[in-house]
Design a protein around this motif. Structure first.
Motif, PDB file in Angstrom:
ATOM      1  N   LEU A  52       0.874  -1.165   0.000  1.00  0.00           N
ATOM      2  CA  LEU A  52       0.000   0.000   0.000  1.00  0.00           C
ATOM      3  C   LEU A  52       0.909   1.212   0.000  1.00  0.00           C
ATOM      4  O   LEU A  52       1.815   1.319   0.830  1.00  0.00           O
ATOM      5  N   VAL A  53       0.693   2.106  -0.944  1.00  0.00           N
ATOM      6  CA  VAL A  53       1.399   3.381  -0.973  1.00  0.00           C
ATOM      7  C   VAL A  53       0.389   4.456  -0.615  1.00  0.00           C
ATOM      8  O   VAL A  53      -0.693   4.529  -1.204  1.00  0.00           O
ATOM      9  N   VAL A  54       0.745   5.270   0.381  1.00  0.00           N
ATOM     10  CA  VAL A  54      -0.076   6.411   0.779  1.00  0.00           C
ATOM     11  C   VAL A  54       0.800   7.633   0.586  1.00  0.00           C
ATOM     12  O   VAL A  54       1.833   7.774   1.252  1.00  0.00           O
ATOM     13  N   THR A  55       0.430   8.508  -0.334  1.00  0.00           N
ATOM     14  CA  THR A  55       1.299   9.640  -0.619  1.00  0.00           C
ATOM     15  C   THR A  55       0.524  10.910  -0.946  1.00  0.00           C
ATOM     16  O   THR A  55      -0.554  10.867  -1.529  1.00  0.00           O
ATOM     17  N   PRO A  85      -0.208  -8.085  -4.985  1.00  0.00           N
ATOM     18  CA  PRO A  85      -1.303  -7.111  -4.957  1.00  0.00           C
ATOM     19  C   PRO A  85      -0.848  -5.791  -4.337  1.00  0.00           C
ATOM     20  O   PRO A  85       0.030  -5.771  -3.470  1.00  0.00           O
ATOM     21  N   GLY A  86      -1.452  -4.720  -4.811  1.00  0.00           N
ATOM     22  CA  GLY A  86      -1.118  -3.405  -4.270  1.00  0.00           C
ATOM     23  C   GLY A  86      -2.272  -2.441  -4.397  1.00  0.00           C
ATOM     24  O   GLY A  86      -3.252  -2.700  -5.099  1.00  0.00           O
ATOM     25  N   GLY A  87      -2.135  -1.342  -3.691  1.00  0.00           N
ATOM     26  CA  GLY A  87      -3.119  -0.274  -3.743  1.00  0.00           C
ATOM     27  C   GLY A  87      -2.448   1.056  -3.461  1.00  0.00           C
ATOM     28  O   GLY A  87      -1.342   1.102  -2.920  1.00  0.00           O
ATOM     29  N   VAL A  88      -3.118   2.136  -3.851  1.00  0.00           N
ATOM     30  CA  VAL A  88      -2.580   3.485  -3.664  1.00  0.00           C
ATOM     31  C   VAL A  88      -3.671   4.385  -3.102  1.00  0.00           C
ATOM     32  O   VAL A  88      -4.800   4.411  -3.610  1.00  0.00           O
ATOM     33  N   ILE A  89      -3.309   5.110  -2.044  1.00  0.00           N
ATOM     34  CA  ILE A  89      -4.145   6.196  -1.534  1.00  0.00           C
ATOM     35  C   ILE A  89      -3.375   7.476  -1.808  1.00  0.00           C
ATOM     36  O   ILE A  89      -2.242   7.644  -1.341  1.00  0.00           O
ATOM     37  N   ALA A  90      -3.965   8.353  -2.592  1.00  0.00           N
ATOM     38  CA  ALA A  90      -3.311   9.604  -2.970  1.00  0.00           C
ATOM     39  C   ALA A  90      -4.040  10.780  -2.323  1.00  0.00           C
ATOM     40  O   ALA A  90      -5.259  10.869  -2.383  1.00  0.00           O
ATOM     41  N   LEU A  91      -3.274  11.644  -1.703  1.00  0.00           N
ATOM     42  CA  LEU A  91      -3.819  12.863  -1.114  1.00  0.00           C
ATOM     43  C   LEU A  91      -3.383  14.038  -1.966  1.00  0.00           C
ATOM     44  O   LEU A  91      -2.232  14.097  -2.399  1.00  0.00           O
TER      45      LEU A  91
END
Length: 155
Positions: A52-55, A85-91
């Motif tokens: 998980l990438v949160v950026t 598997p992966g996911g991204v939360i972008a702010l």
């Protein structure tokens, strides 16, 4: 399942969302690891089964300074993480137009180079609309956890 959470933050908001995700992952029984200043060797040593990438996004659409060294190390070495598997939360802030959530888009492009499978569409959290990004991310995180748990079941 071991989930590496990588975060890039300018003012700390993305890091708080990442910490909150780590807590929710652990509550769901996943082995979550988050280090906002992680090196590639540390990520490899954790041996993740998912990402998980949160950026957030800074400047003219770049990744925050704390995530750039890891990002460049990964791009230089392209570790064998294909089909994880992966996911991204972008702010971001939609008032910035073309660079809105561009940091998240860079993470998605890196997933593509690595062969990491995005199991959910990227979550975009708009700073001009959200005052509680941690709780705004919860439904997406819950769905992401469900996808990871499902992919971890034997066929």
């Amino acid at each position: 399942m071991k989930v590496a959470i990588l975060s890039g933050s300018v003012y700390g908001t993305a890091e708080e969302v990442a910490r909150h995700a780590e807590l929710l992952f652990r509550q769901a029984g996943l082995d979550a690891w988050h280090n906002p200043r992680a090196t590639l060797d540390e990520v490899k040593a954790f041996a993740p089964d998912a990402f998980l990438v949160v950026t957030s996004t800074t400047g003219m659409g770049e990744l925050p300074d704390n995530l750039q060294p890891l990002y460049h190390s990964i791009r230089d070495q392209l570790p064998a993480w294909s089909d994880l598997p992966g996911g991204v939360i972008a702010l971001g802030d939609s008032s910035y137009g073309d660079t809105y959530c561009a940091g998240g888009e860079q993470a998605r492009e890196l997933y593509g180079e690595l062969g990491v499978r995005e199991v959910l569409p990227m979550l975009r959290i708009d700073a001009s609309e959200s005052v509680t990004p941690e709780s705004d991310a919860e439904p997406w995180i819950a769905e992401f956890v469900g996808m990871l748990q499902e992919s971890d079941r034997p066929s």
